[in-house]
Structure formats: structure tokens, C-alpha cells
Write an enzyme that holds these catalytic residues in place. Structure first.
Site, PDB file in Angstrom:
ATOM      1  N   HIS A   1       0.821  -1.204   0.000  1.00 27.16           N
ATOM      2  CA  HIS A   1       0.000   0.000   0.000  1.00 27.16           C
ATOM      3  C   HIS A   1       0.860   1.261   0.000  1.00 27.16           C
ATOM      4  O   HIS A   1       2.064   1.238   0.276  1.00 27.16           O
ATOM      5  CB  HIS A   1      -0.957   0.006   1.196  1.00 27.16           C
TER       6      HIS A   1
ATOM      7  N   CYS B   1       2.701  -4.971   6.996  1.00 28.00           N
ATOM      8  CA  CYS B   1       2.405  -4.691   5.590  1.00 28.00           C
ATOM      9  C   CYS B   1       3.605  -4.023   4.922  1.00 28.00           C
ATOM     10  O   CYS B   1       4.525  -3.564   5.587  1.00 28.00           O
ATOM     11  CB  CYS B   1       1.176  -3.807   5.464  1.00 28.00           C
TER      12      CYS B   1
END
Length: 554
Positions: free
Chosen positions: A440, A459
Site C-alpha cells: 500500500h 504490511c
């Protein structure tokens, strides 16, 4: 012993009934060894315990127990190949190299000894079985080290006995192996680096630099000639430089910066504690680091596709590969040591522009909830909503927060609204998985300037995510910089599916060769190299895939 093995042993006795001869034929000796293996006995030749206990009986049964190795040149080629296993980062002892050399010497001194001929033949087959197994699957089973490992360890329909026969029937076993495995340019580049560093070791390695004050350009110090020698040995400083000067000049500064670049250190041209520690890593340690990463390549090389995304966690970098070429790469931020980014493979299916962020349970428990308990207004400052089970918003002021804590989470989802300050930034790339991990954007863009970028909760934050999105969507007329910007300006969530799912691999490699001319070493930020090295240096053992042919897994 199961019924199949019992029947096979009985059949072997009928085909080759015992002879009273004191000089057994080679076929009879091979038959005897095969029967013993099928019966579950521990069988050894010249002190080597045969590990291919199901492959050897099957292989020789198909040959009616005739010896397989008849060509001296071919035998010598394979014995040489096994003896050079260190070139692959492996250990020749795993392939019984010294024992084969010894038996061959005895056999060639007395070629009439059929018993010895049979044992040489079986030991060569055992060695080839072991060697091929390691090159195909790796010596270490990664699933034993990491419960998240989900790459296929499939036999792919391979029949080990048939493969061994094909290798022996080929004009060159080494060429057969290279052609069959097709390991690609990265493997061979890392293998070449291993050879280069073994040559450095043979030449004496490099000197250790004494501790002391930080060395800076313009300084004079008795350690600087040692630094020069150290950098010349690894090619970071030209040999033409003055190796005896005690002055930290501009040439040395450039050499230090090159070294720092190759070792993922801040390129400040100053020899502080981190740079000094990297310079004092021994050549043996670097050789083992390279060996570990060759092994990691063997784990995945069978599964590589023409197009995929890969994040090297230890290098803090993400790549898009098409037709075995890097078409895009970007700096990345990965999980902190205590919230490590997992190693696994997934299928990217869609992107979401202007995403919301639903706080995962672990982050809620450790990060968000403690702050809310201190100040319920914290949610408003982070543009977060509380959502109940029916999808309705809940006013944080109406919640009795004293009832909740790390051991009891509130029955709400914590959802951050889209926008520039959203923890996921303006776009996320989804490959569904049980770890709640994806790639992301991020509002924390300044952190990309750091050399070590382990800041996330697991992440992967990627730099230049909109370039990445354009390439993934691969439709310039519909998805380009202008249309993407219009989408972002709306601040409305929009999900866009890829034309076809794309494989994403989150890997961990502490050696990099993206540049053909430069080898890069990365810090072992999660301290995983030693866990690979220990079994890599351990005893040989088979850990065959579950879908191997039935005769292998009896």
C-alpha cells in the site's frame, strides 16, 4: 514391510535364485542390497548409510539389477561434479565424494571384483540421487523453519528413478542437470559471487580494522592504510590508489561510499561503528551468507512465472518482473522486528483507490486501543469511525471504555476514512491472505529516505504506488496518471480488478544482484540466516514431497 515390498522381494528371489558361488555377480550383489533396503534394513557401503532406500531398489529393479554406470568418462565427470558441490554452496560430503573416490580407486585396480563393481555402481546412484534432490528442492526444507511458508514443494510428476536413468543416459550429467533445472540468471550470478568470495578466501581474505574513533575525510590515522587494503580487496577502491597513505582523502571517501552503498548503509563517506562492523565481517561469514541465499533461491526457482511482483524484505525493495526483466522497482518499508513481514506467496486480485483502513486486531490491541482508553477523542484526530455489527456508526463518547482492554476488545470495527492521512495512503494492492498483509501507499513518505526501513506493522509500504498501479492495470487509455489523479481527488473508495491475478512473493534475501556489476549485502534484520545455515551444514536427510511416486513414500 508392506505387501508390495514383500511381493517385490519374493519376485527378486525367483528372478535371481541364490548361487553357491563365492564370487557373486554384480547383479546379484545389487539385488541383495536392494532386497535389504526394501526389508527396512540399514545398508551401508564403505561406511555410507544408503539414504535412497526406496529409489535404489526401484531404479535397479527396472534395470533387472544390471549395473548402470559403464562409462569411465561419465563416472569421472559426475565424481568431479559432486566434488565441486561447494560451488553450489553445498557439501561434497553429502554426496559421498571421498568414499566414491576411494572405492573407484580400488575397483579400477581390480576390475574383476564384481562385488566391488556393484557397490561402486550403487554408491554412484546414491550420490546422484542425493545431489539431484538438493539441487531440485534445496537441502533445507523451508517449511521446517517457517510455518507461513506456502510455496509448492511438489515433485511435479517427476519420477526420481526415471530422472536418474535419463541423467546417466545423457552425454553429460552436468549439462543434463543444468538444462533440466533451468535455474536462471540470478542463481548463476549468485553462484559466481560465491566463487569470487571463495577465491578471496584462498588469497587470504581481508584484514580486520582496529576499533577506534570515527574516521572522517581529512583525518590521518594509522588504521587508514588497513582500510585502503580492505576496500581494494573487494573492489571498492581502485588498486591504483595509494595504499600506504594514512590520510583520509577524496579517493578513499568515494571507496567508502561505494562500500556503504553495497552494504545498505548511509552513504556519508564516514567510517563509524556500523560501517566498521560491516568492513570487519569476515570472508567466511560472507561466504556463508551467500550460501544461505543460494539455498533460498533453490526453494523458489521451480515456481517462478513470467510475470510477478516480489518484495525482498531484507532489501526494503519491491519489484515488478515481466519476461524475467525488472520493469519497475521502488523502495519499500517493511515490518519491524517484533512485527515481522511474513514470507509467503499470494495472488494479487485487485487494487483499491481511496481505501478505508479497518484496524487489524493485533494493531488495535497494541496501538490504537491504549490511546483511545487514554483519550476517546483520539479517534476523531485520526479520522476514525466506530462501526457496530450492523454497519452503523457509534459515537465514541457513548462507549464505556473502562470495560475494555488488551484482554477484551470492544465489539466494534475501527475504520479510518479515506484521505491523505489514511494509514494505507491513497491506494492498496490486495492479495487475500490470512496475515492481513498487503502492499500500500503511505502518508509516512519521509521514511523512504532512511536506509533501513523496518517501520510497519507487517504490511509493505511502497514508494511511487501510482506508477505501480498504472503498470499493474496495464490499460493506458483507461488508467493513466490523469485518470488516477481524478479518482484520488474524488476521495471515494474505488475497487479495480486486475485483468488476471498476479503472483506476489514476499521473500527474504540478504544478498542482492539486481546490478550485474555489483553484489549487495543486506543486514539480517530478522536474524534468519543462521536458522538456514545450521541445517545447511547439518547431516544429509531426505524430506521428500508428499506427492512423490508411491514407491518413494512407502
Amino acid at each position: 514391510m508392506n505387501l508390495r515390498n514383500f511381493i517385490l522381494v519374493a519376485a527378486l528371489v525367483l528372478v535371481f535364485p541364490p548361487h553357491a558361488n563365492t564370487q557373486q555377480r554384480s547383479e546379484e550383489r545389487i539385488q541383495t542390497l536392494s532386497e535389504q533396503l526394501l526389508l527396512g534394513s540399514e545398508v551401508s557401503i564403505d561406511g555410507v548409510i544408503l539414504a535412497s532406500r526406496h529409489i535404489i531398489p526401484e531404479f535397479y529393479a527396472r534395470r533387472e539389477f544390471k549395473p548402470a554406470w559403464a562409462d569411465d568418462e561419465q563416472i569421472d565427470e559426475f565424481v568431479s561434479l559432486a566434488g565441486r558441490a561447494a560451488e553450489e554452496g553445498l557439501d561434497p560430503a553429502d554426496y559421498n565424494h571421498s568414499e566414491i573416490v576411494n572405492l573407484l580407486e580400488q575397483h579400477r585396480a581390480d576390475r574383476d571384483d564384481d562385488h566391488l563393481r556393484a557397490e561402486v555402481d550403487v554408491l554412484l546412484t546414491e550420490s546422484l540421487s542425493r545431489y539431484g534432490y538438493h539441487l531440485i528442492f534445496g537441502k533445507v526444507d523451508p517449511a521446517d523453519l517457517d510455518e507461513n511458508w506456502n510455496w509448492s514443494r511438489s515433485s511435479g510428476g517427476r519420477d526420481p528413478a526415471a530422472l536418474i536413468q535419463q541423467a546417466i543416459d545423457s552425454r553429460s550429467i552436468e549439462t543434463f542437470i543444468d538444462d533440466y533445472l533451468d535455474r536462471g540468471p540470478v542463481y548463476y550470478r549468485v553462484k559466481a559471487i560465491l566463487s569470487e568470495y571463495r577465491a578471496l578466501k584462498e588469497s587470504g581474505g581481508w584484514p580486520q580494522i582496529a576499533s577506534g574513533p570515527t574516521l572522517r575525510p581529512g583525518m590521518s590515522d594509522a588504521r587508514i592504510p588497513v582500510v585502503r587494503e580492505r576496500l581494494m580487496i573487494t573492489g571498492d577502491l581502485p588498486r591504483s590508489a595509494d595504499s600506504r597513505s594514512p590520510t583520509f582523502d577524496e579517493d578513499l571517501k568515494r571507496g567508502v561510499e561505494r562500500f556503504q552503498d553495497r552494504h545498505n548503509l548511509d552513504q556519508d563517506g564516514v567510517i563509524g561503528p556500523q560501517t566498521l562492523a560491516a568492513m570487519n565481517v569476515t570472508v567466511d561469514q560472507r561466504i556463508n551468507q551467500i550460501r544461505v541465499n543460494l539455498e533460498r533461491i533453490r526453494w523458489i526457482i521451480r515456481d517462478l512465472e513470467d510475470e510477478f511482483v516480489i518484495t525482498n524484505i531484507a532489501a526494503f525493495r519491491t519489484y515488478l518482473i515481466r519476461d524475467q526483466q525488472v520493469v519497475w522497482s521502488a523502495r519499500s518499508q517493511v515490518g519491524r522486528y517484533y512485527r515481522q513481514t511474513p514470507v509467503f506467496k499470494g495472488q494479487m486480485k485487485y487494487l483499491q483507490f481511496n481505501p478505508t483502513w479497518t484496524v487489524p486486531p493485533g494493531i488495535l490491541r497494541k496501538d490504537i486501543l491504549p490511546r483511545v482508553l487514554e483519550d476517546p477523542a483520539y479517534l476523531a484526530t485520526k479520522n476514525m469511525d466506530l462501526i457496530d455489527r450492523d454497519g452503523n456508526k457509534v459515537d465514541p463518547a457513548s462507549v464505556d471504555w473502562s470495560r475494555y482492554g488488551a484482554g477484551r476488545l470492544p465489539p466494534y470495527q475501527f475504520v479510518q476514512r479515506p484521505g491523505p492521512t489514511n494509514a494505507l495512503g491513497r491506494v492498496k494492492f490486495i492479495f487475500p491472505n490470512s496475515h492481513f498483509v498487503f502492499l500500500h501507499d503511505t502518508p509516512s513518505k519521509s521514511l523512504f529516505e532512511r536506509t533501513e526501513r523496518s517501520f510497519s506493522s507487517g504490511c509493505i509500504r511502497v514508494e511511487n504506488p501510482f506508477e505501480f498501479a498504472e503498470l499493474l492495470l496495464d490499460d493506458p487509455a483507461k488508467w493513466n496518471a490523469d485518470t488516477i489523479q481524478q479518482m484520488l481527488d474524488s476521495e471515494k473508495p474505488r475497487t479495480v480488478f486486475l485483468k488476471e491475478p498476479m503472483t506476489v512473493m514476499l521473500l527474504y534475501s540478504t544478498v542482492g544482484v539486481a546490478d550485474e556489476e555489483v553484489v549487495r549485502f543486506y543486514n539480517d534484520i530478522y536474524q534468519r540466516d543462521a536458522r538456514v545455515l545450521e541445517p545447511l551444514d547439518g547431516d544429509f536427510e531426505f524430506s521428500l514431497p508428499a506427492d512423490a511416486p508411491a514407491y518413494v513414500n512407502q
